[in-house]
Design a protein around this motif. Sequence first.
Motif, mmCIF file in Angstrom:
data_model
loop_
_atom_site.group_PDB
_atom_site.id
_atom_site.type_symbol
_atom_site.label_atom_id
_atom_site.label_comp_id
_atom_site.label_asym_id
_atom_site.label_seq_id
_atom_site.Cartn_x
_atom_site.Cartn_y
_atom_site.Cartn_z
ATOM 1 N N SER A 2 0.823 -1.204 0.000
ATOM 2 C CA SER A 2 0.000 0.000 0.000
ATOM 3 C C SER A 2 0.861 1.259 0.000
ATOM 4 O O SER A 2 2.026 1.256 0.425
ATOM 5 C CB SER A 2 -0.915 0.012 1.225
ATOM 6 O OG SER A 2 -0.153 0.133 2.409
ATOM 7 N N LEU A 3 0.255 2.352 -0.462
ATOM 8 C CA LEU A 3 0.937 3.635 -0.484
ATOM 9 C C LEU A 3 1.243 4.111 0.937
ATOM 10 O O LEU A 3 2.295 4.713 1.194
ATOM 11 C CB LEU A 3 0.084 4.665 -1.218
ATOM 12 C CG LEU A 3 0.642 6.089 -1.277
ATOM 13 C CD1 LEU A 3 1.975 6.116 -2.014
ATOM 14 C CD2 LEU A 3 -0.368 7.018 -1.939
ATOM 15 N N ILE A 4 0.327 3.842 1.877
ATOM 16 C CA ILE A 4 0.551 4.264 3.263
ATOM 17 C C ILE A 4 1.788 3.593 3.846
ATOM 18 O O ILE A 4 2.595 4.226 4.526
ATOM 19 C CB ILE A 4 -0.705 3.950 4.114
ATOM 20 C CG1 ILE A 4 -1.853 4.883 3.716
ATOM 21 C CG2 ILE A 4 -0.394 4.080 5.602
ATOM 22 C CD1 ILE A 4 -3.126 4.668 4.510
ATOM 23 N N LEU A 5 1.958 2.286 3.550
ATOM 24 C CA LEU A 5 3.145 1.584 4.036
ATOM 25 C C LEU A 5 4.412 2.200 3.465
ATOM 26 O O LEU A 5 5.407 2.383 4.188
ATOM 27 C CB LEU A 5 3.062 0.109 3.656
ATOM 28 C CG LEU A 5 4.300 -0.746 3.986
ATOM 29 C CD1 LEU A 5 4.568 -0.744 5.485
ATOM 30 C CD2 LEU A 5 4.145 -2.165 3.460
ATOM 31 N N ILE A 6 4.387 2.548 2.184
ATOM 32 C CA ILE A 6 5.571 3.151 1.559
ATOM 33 C C ILE A 6 5.894 4.503 2.207
ATOM 34 O O ILE A 6 7.060 4.800 2.522
ATOM 35 C CB ILE A 6 5.350 3.311 0.043
ATOM 36 C CG1 ILE A 6 5.236 1.941 -0.617
ATOM 37 C CG2 ILE A 6 6.487 4.106 -0.589
ATOM 38 C CD1 ILE A 6 4.874 1.996 -2.083
ATOM 39 N N LEU A 7 4.859 5.320 2.436
ATOM 40 C CA LEU A 7 5.079 6.627 3.053
ATOM 41 C C LEU A 7 5.590 6.488 4.485
ATOM 42 O O LEU A 7 6.444 7.267 4.928
ATOM 43 C CB LEU A 7 3.785 7.446 3.029
ATOM 44 C CG LEU A 7 3.295 7.867 1.635
ATOM 45 C CD1 LEU A 7 1.971 8.608 1.733
ATOM 46 C CD2 LEU A 7 4.343 8.739 0.950
ATOM 47 N N GLU A 8 5.093 5.498 5.212
ATOM 48 C CA GLU A 8 5.599 5.253 6.564
ATOM 49 C C GLU A 8 7.070 4.883 6.533
ATOM 50 O O GLU A 8 7.868 5.342 7.375
ATOM 51 C CB GLU A 8 4.787 4.136 7.228
ATOM 52 C CG GLU A 8 3.401 4.552 7.658
ATOM 53 C CD GLU A 8 2.633 3.390 8.262
ATOM 54 O OE1 GLU A 8 3.109 2.233 8.155
ATOM 55 O OE2 GLU A 8 1.563 3.635 8.850
ATOM 56 N N THR A 133 -2.111 11.360 13.514
ATOM 57 C CA THR A 133 -2.625 11.115 12.164
ATOM 58 C C THR A 133 -2.146 12.217 11.226
ATOM 59 O O THR A 133 -2.438 13.400 11.437
ATOM 60 C CB THR A 133 -4.160 11.055 12.166
ATOM 61 O OG1 THR A 133 -4.586 10.025 13.066
ATOM 62 C CG2 THR A 133 -4.674 10.739 10.776
ATOM 63 N N LEU A 134 -1.413 11.824 10.198
ATOM 64 C CA LEU A 134 -0.883 12.755 9.219
ATOM 65 C C LEU A 134 -1.813 12.812 8.016
ATOM 66 O O LEU A 134 -2.702 11.966 7.861
ATOM 67 C CB LEU A 134 0.516 12.307 8.778
ATOM 68 C CG LEU A 134 1.567 12.202 9.886
ATOM 69 C CD1 LEU A 134 2.877 11.669 9.310
ATOM 70 C CD2 LEU A 134 1.797 13.558 10.531
ATOM 71 N N PRO A 135 -1.661 13.798 7.136
ATOM 72 C CA PRO A 135 -2.478 13.841 5.909
ATOM 73 C C PRO A 135 -2.352 12.547 5.118
ATOM 74 O O PRO A 135 -1.263 12.001 4.958
ATOM 75 C CB PRO A 135 -1.872 15.022 5.132
ATOM 76 C CG PRO A 135 -1.304 15.912 6.203
ATOM 77 C CD PRO A 135 -0.798 14.986 7.274
ATOM 78 N N GLY A 136 -3.483 12.053 4.637
ATOM 79 C CA GLY A 136 -3.501 10.786 3.926
ATOM 80 C C GLY A 136 -3.874 9.616 4.802
ATOM 81 O O GLY A 136 -3.890 8.471 4.344
ATOM 82 N N GLY A 137 -4.137 9.892 6.089
ATOM 83 C CA GLY A 137 -4.531 8.823 6.996
ATOM 84 C C GLY A 137 -3.385 8.033 7.579
ATOM 85 O O GLY A 137 -3.606 6.947 8.132
ATOM 86 N N ILE A 138 -2.163 8.548 7.490
ATOM 87 C CA ILE A 138 -0.995 7.849 8.036
ATOM 88 C C ILE A 138 -0.922 8.094 9.535
ATOM 89 O O ILE A 138 -0.898 9.247 9.984
ATOM 90 C CB ILE A 138 0.302 8.342 7.369
ATOM 91 C CG1 ILE A 138 0.225 8.162 5.859
ATOM 92 C CG2 ILE A 138 1.517 7.610 7.924
ATOM 93 C CD1 ILE A 138 1.379 8.800 5.111
ATOM 94 N N ARG A 139 -0.895 7.033 10.304
ATOM 95 C CA ARG A 139 -0.705 7.140 11.756
ATOM 96 C C ARG A 139 0.758 6.832 12.052
ATOM 97 O O ARG A 139 1.241 5.734 11.771
ATOM 98 C CB ARG A 139 -1.634 6.178 12.497
ATOM 99 C CG ARG A 139 -3.102 6.597 12.420
ATOM 100 C CD ARG A 139 -4.007 5.658 13.183
ATOM 101 N NE ARG A 139 -3.701 5.611 14.608
ATOM 102 C CZ ARG A 139 -4.071 6.542 15.483
ATOM 103 N NH1 ARG A 139 -4.762 7.600 15.094
ATOM 104 N NH2 ARG A 139 -3.766 6.402 16.764
ATOM 105 N N TYR A 140 1.434 7.827 12.602
ATOM 106 C CA TYR A 140 2.882 7.726 12.776
ATOM 107 C C TYR A 140 3.245 8.197 14.180
ATOM 108 O O TYR A 140 2.654 9.151 14.697
ATOM 109 C CB TYR A 140 3.596 8.594 11.734
ATOM 110 C CG TYR A 140 5.054 8.252 11.560
ATOM 111 C CD1 TYR A 140 5.450 7.090 10.911
ATOM 112 C CD2 TYR A 140 6.034 9.089 12.066
ATOM 113 C CE1 TYR A 140 6.785 6.775 10.752
ATOM 114 C CE2 TYR A 140 7.381 8.790 11.914
ATOM 115 C CZ TYR A 140 7.750 7.630 11.261
ATOM 116 O OH TYR A 140 9.073 7.314 11.119
ATOM 117 N N PRO A 141 4.235 7.528 14.828
ATOM 118 C CA PRO A 141 4.599 7.910 16.199
ATOM 119 C C PRO A 141 5.067 9.363 16.303
ATOM 120 O O PRO A 141 5.882 9.825 15.493
ATOM 121 C CB PRO A 141 5.744 6.939 16.537
ATOM 122 C CG PRO A 141 5.529 5.766 15.641
ATOM 123 C CD PRO A 141 4.972 6.331 14.370
#
Length: 306
Positions: A2-8, A133-141
Amino acid sequence: MSLILILEQVLNGLQAGVMLFLMAAGLTLIFGVMGLINLAHGSLYMVGAFAAAGVAAATGSFLLALVAALVAAAAAGVVVETVVMRRLYARDHLDQVLATFALILIFSELTRWAFGSFPLYLNPPDWLSGPVTLPGGIRYPVYRLALIGIGLAVGLGLWALTRRTRLGIRIRAGENDREMIAALGVDIGRLYTLVFALGAALAGLAGALVGAIQSVQVGMGEPVLILAFVVIVIGGIGSIRGAFVGALLVGLTDTLGGIFLPELFKLVTDPATATQAGASLSSMSIYILMSLVLIWRPTGLFGAKA
């Protein structure tokens, strides 16, 4: 994938890169100004991590732990420079390697004697815990985002120090012609001590910050030291800008290679062995990157041309 995994993973690579920059910036300052190969730089990283873990356990304050890491690493750097390094400036690089390797062993045994052989754990403060929660729905520490911000702020501060202050002028002059600035009245011994303490403090800060996302243990600095050497070779020895760009390249290459290479291997080989083969090549990817950079530009991306 997924794109979210790549962005993380991109964010993870940036976080690893800026922490490597803190380590590599001090190393490249020391080598650029003093011409000194300091294998004990990783031990100063370890000193900062243990000082932070000890103070955090005693006081419960993460900010005090960071201050303790800076002070302890800088103080250790001053002691090392005045007691050992001053006798090595005019010596061959092999003598410097042997002496600083001995310092690694000394620091490791002293740390084991003071803190024991078991890992310590440094927890981030409550106000930096949990995800955001970042733009795009990314949850990041939140803490990892803070590490990226701190690394960028330190990089900007180092740029301002070397380009906008009198001390920075002396540091840059010391890289080019130390005999001339000594003849102009600059106390070269004091300059060396300041540069070494600054490099040690940056390493200690990196150790303390990374210690909150992994265990603090004896010998933790040596793997990071190897990566720091790769960074300054890629970026160019003596260049802060090169250390920053090289650290980001290494962090992103190492992190993204770990997820993309196994997937690529699955397309061309047996899926049962693809993961292992991809992981093996991923561990080599930063050294392949270094080789390609050196083939194209032997002095590094921002190193002075011969």
